[in-house]
Design a protein around this motif. Structure first.
Motif, PDB file in Angstrom:
ATOM      1  N   PHE A 290       0.834  -1.197   0.000  1.00 28.76           N
ATOM      2  CA  PHE A 290       0.000   0.000   0.000  1.00 28.76           C
ATOM      3  C   PHE A 290       0.872   1.251   0.000  1.00 28.76           C
ATOM      4  CE2 PHE A 290      -2.968  -3.115   1.741  1.00 28.76           C
ATOM      5  CZ  PHE A 290      -4.106  -2.841   0.993  1.00 28.76           C
ATOM      6  N   VAL A 291       0.603   2.141  -0.951  1.00 25.85           N
ATOM      7  CA  VAL A 291       1.244   3.458  -0.991  1.00 25.85           C
ATOM      8  C   VAL A 291       0.213   4.437  -0.437  1.00 25.85           C
ATOM      9  CG1 VAL A 291       2.365   5.188  -2.432  1.00 25.85           C
ATOM     10  CG2 VAL A 291       2.533   2.762  -3.047  1.00 25.85           C
ATOM     11  N   VAL A 292       0.493   5.007   0.718  1.00 27.39           N
ATOM     12  CA  VAL A 292      -0.516   5.746   1.467  1.00 27.39           C
ATOM     13  C   VAL A 292      -0.192   7.235   1.482  1.00 27.39           C
ATOM     14  CG1 VAL A 292      -1.810   5.858   3.630  1.00 27.39           C
ATOM     15  CG2 VAL A 292      -0.738   3.707   2.948  1.00 27.39           C
ATOM     16  N   LYS A 293      -1.166   8.035   1.102  1.00 34.12           N
ATOM     17  CA  LYS A 293      -0.996   9.490   1.128  1.00 34.12           C
ATOM     18  C   LYS A 293      -1.201   9.980   2.555  1.00 34.12           C
ATOM     19  CE  LYS A 293      -3.966  12.522  -0.571  1.00 34.12           C
ATOM     20  NZ  LYS A 293      -4.774  13.364  -1.480  1.00 34.12           N
ATOM     21  N   SER A 294      -0.190   9.747   3.378  1.00 29.15           N
ATOM     22  CA  SER A 294      -0.289  10.081   4.802  1.00 29.15           C
ATOM     23  C   SER A 294       1.086  10.413   5.351  1.00 29.15           C
ATOM     24  CB  SER A 294      -0.885   8.900   5.575  1.00 29.15           C
ATOM     25  OG  SER A 294      -0.864   9.140   6.970  1.00 29.15           O
ATOM     26  N   THR A 295       1.106  11.335   6.308  1.00 31.30           N
ATOM     27  CA  THR A 295       2.347  11.677   7.002  1.00 31.30           C
ATOM     28  C   THR A 295       2.511  10.852   8.281  1.00 31.30           C
ATOM     29  OG1 THR A 295       1.192  13.509   8.093  1.00 31.30           O
ATOM     30  CG2 THR A 295       2.426  14.029   6.094  1.00 31.30           C
ATOM     31  N   GLU A 296       1.533  10.008   8.587  1.00 29.99           N
ATOM     32  CA  GLU A 296       1.689   9.111   9.729  1.00 29.99           C
ATOM     33  C   GLU A 296       2.849   8.163   9.458  1.00 29.99           C
ATOM     34  OE1 GLU A 296      -1.937   7.658  12.001  1.00 29.99           O
ATOM     35  OE2 GLU A 296      -2.828   8.036  10.027  1.00 29.99           O
ATOM     36  N   THR A 297       3.498   7.726  10.519  1.00 28.82           N
ATOM     37  CA  THR A 297       4.609   6.796  10.360  1.00 28.82           C
ATOM     38  C   THR A 297       4.081   5.434   9.933  1.00 28.82           C
ATOM     39  OG1 THR A 297       4.549   6.007  12.650  1.00 28.82           O
ATOM     40  CG2 THR A 297       5.862   7.993  12.199  1.00 28.82           C
ATOM     41  N   VAL A 298       4.977   4.634   9.379  1.00 29.81           N
ATOM     42  CA  VAL A 298       4.598   3.279   8.979  1.00 29.81           C
ATOM     43  C   VAL A 298       4.126   2.487  10.191  1.00 29.81           C
ATOM     44  CG1 VAL A 298       5.482   1.088   8.076  1.00 29.81           C
ATOM     45  CG2 VAL A 298       6.113   3.242   6.965  1.00 29.81           C
ATOM     46  N   LYS A 299       4.779   2.691  11.326  1.00 25.42           N
ATOM     47  CA  LYS A 299       4.386   1.993  12.556  1.00 25.42           C
ATOM     48  C   LYS A 299       2.972   2.385  12.961  1.00 25.42           C
ATOM     49  CE  LYS A 299       5.759   1.174  17.362  1.00 25.42           C
ATOM     50  NZ  LYS A 299       6.729   1.502  18.428  1.00 25.42           N
ATOM     51  N   GLU A 300       2.662   3.686  12.900  1.00 21.38           N
ATOM     52  CA  GLU A 300       1.321   4.146  13.266  1.00 21.38           C
ATOM     53  C   GLU A 300       0.259   3.586  12.327  1.00 21.38           C
ATOM     54  OE1 GLU A 300       2.433   8.521  15.233  1.00 21.38           O
ATOM     55  OE2 GLU A 300       2.069   8.320  13.069  1.00 21.38           O
ATOM     56  N   LEU A 301       0.555   3.584  11.027  1.00 25.53           N
ATOM     57  CA  LEU A 301      -0.394   3.055  10.055  1.00 25.53           C
ATOM     58  C   LEU A 301      -0.601   1.551  10.252  1.00 25.53           C
ATOM     59  CD1 LEU A 301       0.846   4.981   6.886  1.00 25.53           C
ATOM     60  CD2 LEU A 301      -1.373   5.273   7.997  1.00 25.53           C
ATOM     61  N   THR A 302       0.495   0.843  10.530  1.00 21.49           N
ATOM     62  CA  THR A 302       0.407  -0.599  10.750  1.00 21.49           C
ATOM     63  C   THR A 302      -0.445  -0.908  11.983  1.00 21.49           C
ATOM     64  OG1 THR A 302       2.584  -0.917   9.747  1.00 21.49           O
ATOM     65  CG2 THR A 302       1.716  -2.728  11.080  1.00 21.49           C
ATOM     66  N   GLU A 303      -0.210  -0.160  13.049  1.00 22.13           N
ATOM     67  CA  GLU A 303      -0.983  -0.373  14.276  1.00 22.13           C
ATOM     68  C   GLU A 303      -2.461  -0.052  14.065  1.00 22.13           C
ATOM     69  OE1 GLU A 303      -0.178  -1.714  17.210  1.00 22.13           O
ATOM     70  OE2 GLU A 303       1.702  -2.225  16.199  1.00 22.13           O
ATOM     71  N   ARG A 304      -2.729   0.991  13.291  1.00 18.31           N
ATOM     72  CA  ARG A 304      -4.114   1.358  12.991  1.00 18.31           C
ATOM     73  C   ARG A 304      -4.823   0.219  12.240  1.00 18.31           C
ATOM     74  NH1 ARG A 304      -6.901   6.349  11.813  1.00 18.31           N
ATOM     75  NH2 ARG A 304      -4.969   7.520  12.048  1.00 18.31           N
ATOM     76  N   ILE A 305      -4.104  -0.364  11.274  1.00 13.82           N
ATOM     77  CA  ILE A 305      -4.683  -1.469  10.499  1.00 13.82           C
ATOM     78  C   ILE A 305      -4.921  -2.680  11.394  1.00 13.82           C
ATOM     79  CG2 ILE A 305      -4.214  -3.102   8.639  1.00 13.82           C
ATOM     80  CD1 ILE A 305      -2.692  -0.797   7.220  1.00 13.82           C
ATOM     81  N   LYS A 306      -3.970  -2.983  12.256  1.00 15.39           N
ATOM     82  CA  LYS A 306      -4.128  -4.118  13.158  1.00 15.39           C
ATOM     83  C   LYS A 306      -5.312  -3.928  14.088  1.00 15.39           C
ATOM     84  CE  LYS A 306       0.674  -5.768  13.323  1.00 15.39           C
ATOM     85  NZ  LYS A 306       1.876  -5.926  14.185  1.00 15.39           N
ATOM     86  N   GLU A 307      -5.445  -2.730  14.638  1.00 19.14           N
ATOM     87  CA  GLU A 307      -6.565  -2.451  15.542  1.00 19.14           C
ATOM     88  C   GLU A 307      -7.890  -2.533  14.795  1.00 19.14           C
ATOM     89  OE1 GLU A 307      -6.701  -2.066  18.864  1.00 19.14           O
ATOM     90  OE2 GLU A 307      -4.614  -2.717  18.726  1.00 19.14           O
TER      91      GLU A 307
END
Length: 368
Positions: A290-307
């Motif tokens: 996934f190429v995400v148009k976001s300034t969130e960190t990869v860790k934050e995005l990964t945690e968001r997806i997991k949750e």
């Protein structure tokens, strides 16, 4: 809601209706909707343009005018416009060549309802069986200050003005790209700064997809893998990234494909985890980047997806299966790092050239 293009809307209304312009706007949900959809008019090429839903209104109002109903005639007895004719006309309009059928069929009405839930009318009337369409005249023929007013010609002029504004902004964008191309050897930092500006979270989704593709293509092209069917015939091969079609296309969740590794890439601007899972399901749980148009960190995005996966699927095995399908997350910071890598190798001009090429294809620039 007022924005820079609102003044243009009122100029058109004053031209057609004089001192009744304000009262007409106040009494028209359709004009207010168009006002909402034209907020990007004067924000440049990096702002997302709204063409699908506006063009759905445009082609139906145009059909209404062409049938002579704006002047006289009983529109209630009209057999309706054919879907094929409306769809063809949409794609003839500027920036409309790759529009899909969603706006005419449901999306425009759904969004209108979202903005005006208490309105008694929807803009598009259709009969599914016959594929015939009508504009709802309750929204374009009003009684204001004891006068009957028909908004059809004004609506066409307003949308034409919006399209002209977006076209001008895009042509300016292309001209800037071409100018930078001419000075690429003298001022590479200016080119880099320009490209970085196209990676901001507020850019048009289509521009972001084009720029992210151009950066990744140049970065991967200098990376080598070794392939062969036999040990003594292994050969080096550069990674090659291919764009699978137009941006925002209904392509099953594949925006880029990498050869020879067979990696799939999907570009997204949402952090709604349901969208990620939908793309994974479309590919029958094939690994996807996934190429995400976001300034969130990869860790934050990964945690968001997991949750999100835990909330949607309470079974741990299902959660792990979805998460394991995410091969990589590339955020804006990663794209910037890739651009730096490209710059270090002296290949920034390649990125700019690809942006120009893909932008012209995406927006039908050469055709128009």
């Amino acid at each position: 809601m007022k924005h820079s293009f609102t003044a243009t809307i009122f100029d058109v209304l004053k031209k057609h209706f004089g001192e009744d312009a304000q009262a007409i706007f106040n009494n028209s949900e359709l004009l207010k909707y168009i006002n909402q959809k034209t907020v990007s008019a004067n924000k440049g090429s990096k702002a997302r343009g709204s063409f699908g839903n506006l063009y759905a209104i445009y082609v139906l109002v145009e059909d209404y005018i062409n049938g002579g109903f704006a002047e006289k005639g009983d529109y209630s007895k009209y057999e309706g416009a054919k879907f094929s004719d409306l769809f063809k006309r949409q794609r003839e309009l500027p920036f409309g060549a790759k529009l899909q059928n969603h706006a005419l069929n449901q999306r425009m009405n759904q969004e209108f309802r979202k903005y005006f839930p208490t309105c008694d009318f929807i803009p598009i009337i259709r009969v599914v069986d016959t594929k015939r369409y009508w504009i709802n005249t309750n929204l374009i023929v009003l009684n204001v200050n004891k006068k009957n007013v028909n908004l059809s010609y004004a609506i066409i002029e307003i949308i034409d003005s919006y399209v002209a504004s977006k076209r001008s902004a895009f042509e300016s964008f292309i001209e800037t790209c071409e100018r930078l191309k001419d000075i690429e050897n003298e001022k590479p930092e200016e080119i880099k700064s320009f490209i970085l500006g196209l990676l901001e979270p507020n850019v048009d989704a289509r521009i972001f997809e084009i720029v992210s593709y151009s950066i990744l293509k140049a970065d991967y092209n200098d990376q080598t893998v070794y392939f062969g069917f036999e040990e003594d015939s292994i050969q080096p091969e550069n990674l090659k990234l291919y764009k699978t079609g137009r941006t925002n296309a209904n392509d099953g969740g594949i925006d880029f494909v990498m050869k020879p590794l067979g990696r799939f890439f999907q570009v997204t601007e949402t952090t709604d985890v349901k969208k990620y899972f939908l793309d994974i399901d479309k590919l029958e749980k094939f690994p996807i980047t996934f190429v995400v148009k976001s300034t969130e960190t990869v860790k934050e995005l990964t945690e968001r997806i997991k949750e999100g996966a835990k909330q949607q699927y309470s079974v741990e095995a299902i959660v792990n299966k979805y998460v394991s399908c995410i091969e990589e997350i590339i955020n804006i910071d990663k794209l910037k790092n890739s651009l730096q890598s490209v710059e270090d190798k002296g290949n920034i001009p390649d990125v700019l050239n690809e942006i120009i090429k893909q932008s012209k294809v995406e927006f039908n620039y050469d055709v128009e």
